[in-house]
Design an enzyme around this catalytic site. Structure first.
Site, PDB file in Angstrom:
ATOM      1  N   PHE A 190     -17.337  35.879  49.741  1.00  0.00           N
ATOM      2  CA  PHE A 190     -18.695  35.734  50.281  1.00  0.00           C
ATOM      3  C   PHE A 190     -19.396  37.069  50.505  1.00  0.00           C
ATOM      4  O   PHE A 190     -20.183  37.235  51.424  1.00  0.00           O
ATOM      5  CB  PHE A 190     -18.685  34.862  51.560  1.00  0.00           C
ATOM      6  CG  PHE A 190     -18.629  33.403  51.204  1.00  0.00           C
ATOM      7  CD1 PHE A 190     -17.485  32.869  50.647  1.00  0.00           C
ATOM      8  CD2 PHE A 190     -19.732  32.580  51.351  1.00  0.00           C
ATOM      9  CE1 PHE A 190     -17.431  31.544  50.250  1.00  0.00           C
ATOM     10  CE2 PHE A 190     -19.693  31.242  50.962  1.00  0.00           C
ATOM     11  CZ  PHE A 190     -18.539  30.730  50.410  1.00  0.00           C
ATOM     12  N   PHE A 222     -14.350  21.344  55.439  1.00  0.00           N
ATOM     13  CA  PHE A 222     -14.711  22.683  54.966  1.00  0.00           C
ATOM     14  C   PHE A 222     -14.854  22.751  53.448  1.00  0.00           C
ATOM     15  O   PHE A 222     -14.837  23.827  52.855  1.00  0.00           O
ATOM     16  CB  PHE A 222     -13.669  23.710  55.449  1.00  0.00           C
ATOM     17  CG  PHE A 222     -13.539  23.744  56.951  1.00  0.00           C
ATOM     18  CD1 PHE A 222     -14.507  24.378  57.722  1.00  0.00           C
ATOM     19  CD2 PHE A 222     -12.488  23.117  57.592  1.00  0.00           C
ATOM     20  CE1 PHE A 222     -14.412  24.396  59.111  1.00  0.00           C
ATOM     21  CE2 PHE A 222     -12.388  23.126  58.979  1.00  0.00           C
ATOM     22  CZ  PHE A 222     -13.350  23.762  59.743  1.00  0.00           C
ATOM     23  N   LYS A 241     -29.128  24.589  56.977  1.00  0.00           N
ATOM     24  CA  LYS A 241     -29.319  23.648  58.103  1.00  0.00           C
ATOM     25  C   LYS A 241     -28.391  23.985  59.268  1.00  0.00           C
ATOM     26  O   LYS A 241     -28.799  23.917  60.424  1.00  0.00           O
ATOM     27  CB  LYS A 241     -29.140  22.211  57.607  1.00  0.00           C
ATOM     28  CG  LYS A 241     -27.858  21.538  58.022  1.00  0.00           C
ATOM     29  CD  LYS A 241     -27.757  20.108  57.597  1.00  0.00           C
ATOM     30  CE  LYS A 241     -26.326  19.715  57.279  1.00  0.00           C
ATOM     31  NZ  LYS A 241     -25.391  19.764  58.374  1.00  0.00           N
ATOM     32  N   GLU A 297     -19.120  22.157  47.621  1.00  0.00           N
ATOM     33  CA  GLU A 297     -19.516  21.391  46.453  1.00  0.00           C
ATOM     34  C   GLU A 297     -19.082  22.167  45.211  1.00  0.00           C
ATOM     35  O   GLU A 297     -19.081  23.392  45.203  1.00  0.00           O
ATOM     36  CB  GLU A 297     -21.034  21.200  46.439  1.00  0.00           C
ATOM     37  CG  GLU A 297     -21.478  20.284  47.539  1.00  0.00           C
ATOM     38  CD  GLU A 297     -22.981  20.071  47.557  1.00  0.00           C
ATOM     39  OE1 GLU A 297     -23.639  20.276  46.529  1.00  0.00           O
ATOM     40  OE2 GLU A 297     -23.481  19.685  48.628  1.00  0.00           O
ATOM     41  N   CYS A 300     -25.853  22.832  53.441  1.00  0.00           N
ATOM     42  CA  CYS A 300     -25.080  23.157  54.654  1.00  0.00           C
ATOM     43  C   CYS A 300     -25.518  24.438  55.355  1.00  0.00           C
ATOM     44  O   CYS A 300     -25.967  24.391  56.493  1.00  0.00           O
ATOM     45  CB  CYS A 300     -23.606  23.246  54.291  1.00  0.00           C
ATOM     46  SG  CYS A 300     -23.033  21.748  53.480  1.00  0.00           S
TER      47      CYS A 300
HETATM   48  C1  UGA Z   1     -20.410  25.553  52.334  1.00  0.00           C
HETATM   49  C2  UGA Z   1     -19.073  26.152  52.828  1.00  0.00           C
HETATM   50  O1  UGA Z   1     -18.613  27.134  51.916  1.00  0.00           O
HETATM   51  C3  UGA Z   1     -18.009  25.047  52.971  1.00  0.00           C
HETATM   52  O2  UGA Z   1     -16.844  25.610  53.530  1.00  0.00           O
HETATM   53  C4  UGA Z   1     -18.555  23.972  53.920  1.00  0.00           C
HETATM   54  O3  UGA Z   1     -17.641  22.890  54.042  1.00  0.00           O
HETATM   55  C5  UGA Z   1     -19.866  23.429  53.378  1.00  0.00           C
HETATM   56  O4  UGA Z   1     -20.815  24.508  53.238  1.00  0.00           O
HETATM   57  C6  UGA Z   1     -20.365  22.399  54.355  1.00  0.00           C
HETATM   58  O5  UGA Z   1     -20.672  22.760  55.499  1.00  0.00           O
HETATM   59  O6  UGA Z   1     -20.339  21.195  54.042  1.00  0.00           O
HETATM   60  P1  UGA Z   1     -21.360  24.784  49.928  1.00  0.00           P
HETATM   61  O7  UGA Z   1     -22.694  24.662  50.634  1.00  0.00           O
HETATM   62  O8  UGA Z   1     -20.888  23.685  49.056  1.00  0.00           O
HETATM   63  O9  UGA Z   1     -20.188  25.024  51.025  1.00  0.00           O
HETATM   64  O10 UGA Z   1     -21.442  26.076  49.000  1.00  0.00           O
HETATM   65  P2  UGA Z   1     -20.930  27.595  49.029  1.00  0.00           P
HETATM   66  O11 UGA Z   1     -20.049  27.790  47.880  1.00  0.00           O
HETATM   67  O12 UGA Z   1     -20.450  27.998  50.353  1.00  0.00           O
HETATM   68  O13 UGA Z   1     -22.302  28.353  48.729  1.00  0.00           O
HETATM   69  C7  UGA Z   1     -23.413  28.285  49.620  1.00  0.00           C
HETATM   70  C8  UGA Z   1     -24.525  29.189  49.166  1.00  0.00           C
HETATM   71  O14 UGA Z   1     -24.180  30.552  49.343  1.00  0.00           O
HETATM   72  C9  UGA Z   1     -24.871  29.053  47.681  1.00  0.00           C
HETATM   73  O15 UGA Z   1     -26.279  29.088  47.534  1.00  0.00           O
HETATM   74  C10 UGA Z   1     -24.230  30.267  47.043  1.00  0.00           C
HETATM   75  O16 UGA Z   1     -24.884  30.673  45.882  1.00  0.00           O
HETATM   76  C11 UGA Z   1     -24.387  31.288  48.153  1.00  0.00           C
HETATM   77  N1  UGA Z   1     -23.408  32.398  48.109  1.00  0.00           N
HETATM   78  C12 UGA Z   1     -22.077  32.145  48.303  1.00  0.00           C
HETATM   79  C13 UGA Z   1     -23.841  33.702  47.893  1.00  0.00           C
HETATM   80  O17 UGA Z   1     -25.062  33.945  47.726  1.00  0.00           O
HETATM   81  N2  UGA Z   1     -22.931  34.711  47.896  1.00  0.00           N
HETATM   82  C14 UGA Z   1     -21.612  34.495  48.107  1.00  0.00           C
HETATM   83  O18 UGA Z   1     -20.839  35.491  48.089  1.00  0.00           O
HETATM   84  C15 UGA Z   1     -21.168  33.180  48.290  1.00  0.00           C
END
Ligand code: UGA
Length: 429
Positions: free
Chosen positions: A247, A150, A261, A153, A258
């Site tokens: 979030f 979980f 996909k 990055e 992640c």
């Molecule tokens: C995400 C999950 O948060 C991890 O728990 C999971 O392990 C990972 O995918 C995975 O499956 O390997 P990650 O893709 O590194 O992690 O990044 P996040 O911090 O979750 O952000 C994902 C996207 O959502 C980003 O583009 C971010 O800008 C966006 N986001 C996030 C928002 O637009 N609003 C939010 O409130 C939070």
């Protein structure tokens, strides 16, 4: 314990480094020779805060090594982690070819009693195919398990050391005990379950988080229409513990390797069993059009984008990473270029990756935000890097002719932006 980690991407490398740091003997194996060469030289193939130090420290103390040779990595391993990528195929399904290839390669070398942990994000039931592949190549007794990852990055090490929970999906009691022992130094509640449930926990967690973001982005549109402030609305609902604060930050939508996909994959394997996942489908659709929505907000102010010099701050899919996979910033740029805009861009870490993987994208790369500001007529914030949150607005006003700031990540304070003499356009505020 002796461990092997197959795949040295974000999940594999961080897992290998952290488990070595706990005193285990870890061998990382990858078919990519160039990557292994970089790792052997004590460097990380990608930027992740704190990872280089961990790699160097554990390689120096000989607890961590890397190889392309399965016959070197697997034979002594008590636990073998499969951490290879599961990208989307053309139909949105998880492409399992790397998981199957890794299974084929490791199978002949498994030792008796080894536990093979699938950490890659795989659809429910994938382990049965993995079992067939391994059984074809070995008569040894081994156990399969699912321990999904979980980590995010940008905070991968912290997330691995201090997760909210550790999910262990395994059908054998001995194997479960071994995995509990191995994870002992890691915090977080233990969720013990069967393999399929563990596989679904991973997909539903990502789909739920993606849905929270898309929900927030829809509410942001409502706030634009009724002139409310989405940040206050989300603060107002986030204080309800049943909803939670995380979030709920609006912006250009979710990107990365992640969420996009995994959302497509869960929709695909739901469809295979004729299950309509309408909420998740909605999250996907909303995310697909969020950049268009933002561009329509730009057009409402500028009327045409043709020949406008647009400064874009941020190319990575989020702050604190050089990863540009499914980055909304790049989708935004592609659309702006299609409308005839000229793009001047800066990102603290991701510019080299964009140059490498999108050599035809017509972007003028600049070494800092000031250089972008001097060239541009309008400014767009596309990634939530800390350095953009702290943008010196007085300096910006002095050095540029910019009037509009389009904040695609809602990271600036609109009042301060206005006080500094700019027009502010955010998402839902
Ligand atoms: C995400 C999950 O948060 C991890 O728990 C999971 O392990 C990972 O995918 C995975 O499956 O390997 P990650 O893709 O590194 O992690 O990044 P996040 O911090 O979750 O952000 C994902 C996207 O959502 C980003 O583009 C971010 O800008 C966006 N986001 C996030 C928002 O637009 N609003 C939010 O409130 C939070």
């Amino acid at each position: 314990m002796k461990l092997a980690v197959v795949g040295t991407g974000y999940v594999g490398l961080v897992t290998a480094a952290v488990l070595a740091d706990f005193g285990n003997q870890v061998t990382g194996v990858d078919v990519d020779e160039a990557k292994i060469k970089i790792l052997k030289a004590g460097r990380s193939p990608f930027y992740e805060p704190g990872l280089s130090d961990l790699l160097i420290r554990n390689q120096k103390s000989s607890r961590l090594e890397f190889t392309t040779d399965y016959s070197q990595a697997i034979p002594e391993a008590d636990v073998v982690f499969i951490c290879v990528g599961t990208p989307s195929d053309n139909n949105g399904q998880a492409d399992l070819k790397y998981v199957f290839a890794a299974s084929r390669s490791l199978a002949p070398y498994l030792k008796d009693g080894a536990v093979v942990v699938i950490k890659s994000t795989v659809p429910p039931g994938t382990h049965l195919k993995v079992k067939q592949i391994i059984d074809d190549k070995t008569k040894k007794e081994y156990f399969l398990a699912s321990v999904p990852e979980f980590l995010r990055e940008g905070s991968a090490i912290e997330d691995t050391l201090h997760p909210d929970r550790v999910v262990i999906g395994v059908d054998d009691e001995q194997a479960q005990k071994l995995l509990l022992d191995l994870h002992r130094p890691i915090n977080g509640k233990r969720i013990l379950t069967d393999i399929v449930s563990a596989q679904l926990i991973k997909y539903t967690a990502n789909a739920f988080l993606a849905s929270k973001i898309s929900f927030t982005n829809e509410v942001a549109r409502l706030c634009d229409a009724y002139q409310a402030d989405v940040m206050k609305v989300m603060e107002g609902i986030g204080e309800d513990k049943r909803i939670g604060k995380a979030f709920l930050h609006p912006g250009l939508g979710y990107g990365g390797s992640c969420f996009p996909k995994d959302v497509k994959a869960i929709l695909a394997f739901g469809k295979q069993r004729k299950i309509d996942l309408n909420v998740i489908k909605g999250a996907h659709v909303t995310n697909q059009v969020q950049v268009d929505y933002f561009i329509s907000k730009m057009e409402a102010k500028l009327s045409v984008l043709k020949s406008v010099k647009v400064g874009v701050l941020g190319l990575a899919f989020k702050g604190n990473t050089d990863d540009i996979r499914e980055s909304r910033a790049l989708i935004l740029i592609e659309n702006l270029i299609a409308k005839g805009a000229f793009i001047y861009a800066y990102d603290p870490m991701a510019m080299d990756n964009v140059k490498k993987f999108y050599p035809d994208l017509k972007i003028s790369y600049l070494p800092n935000w000031q250089a972008v500001a001097k060239k541009s007529e309008v400014l767009v914030i596309a990634t939530d890097w800390n350095e953009f949150k702290e943008l010196n607005l007085e300096e910006l006003a002095e050095i540029s002719k910019i009037r509009y700031i389009f904040d695609g990540r809602n990271i600036l304070n609109p009042d301060k932006v206005k006080q500094a003499g700019f027009d502010y356009v955010g998402v839902g505020r």
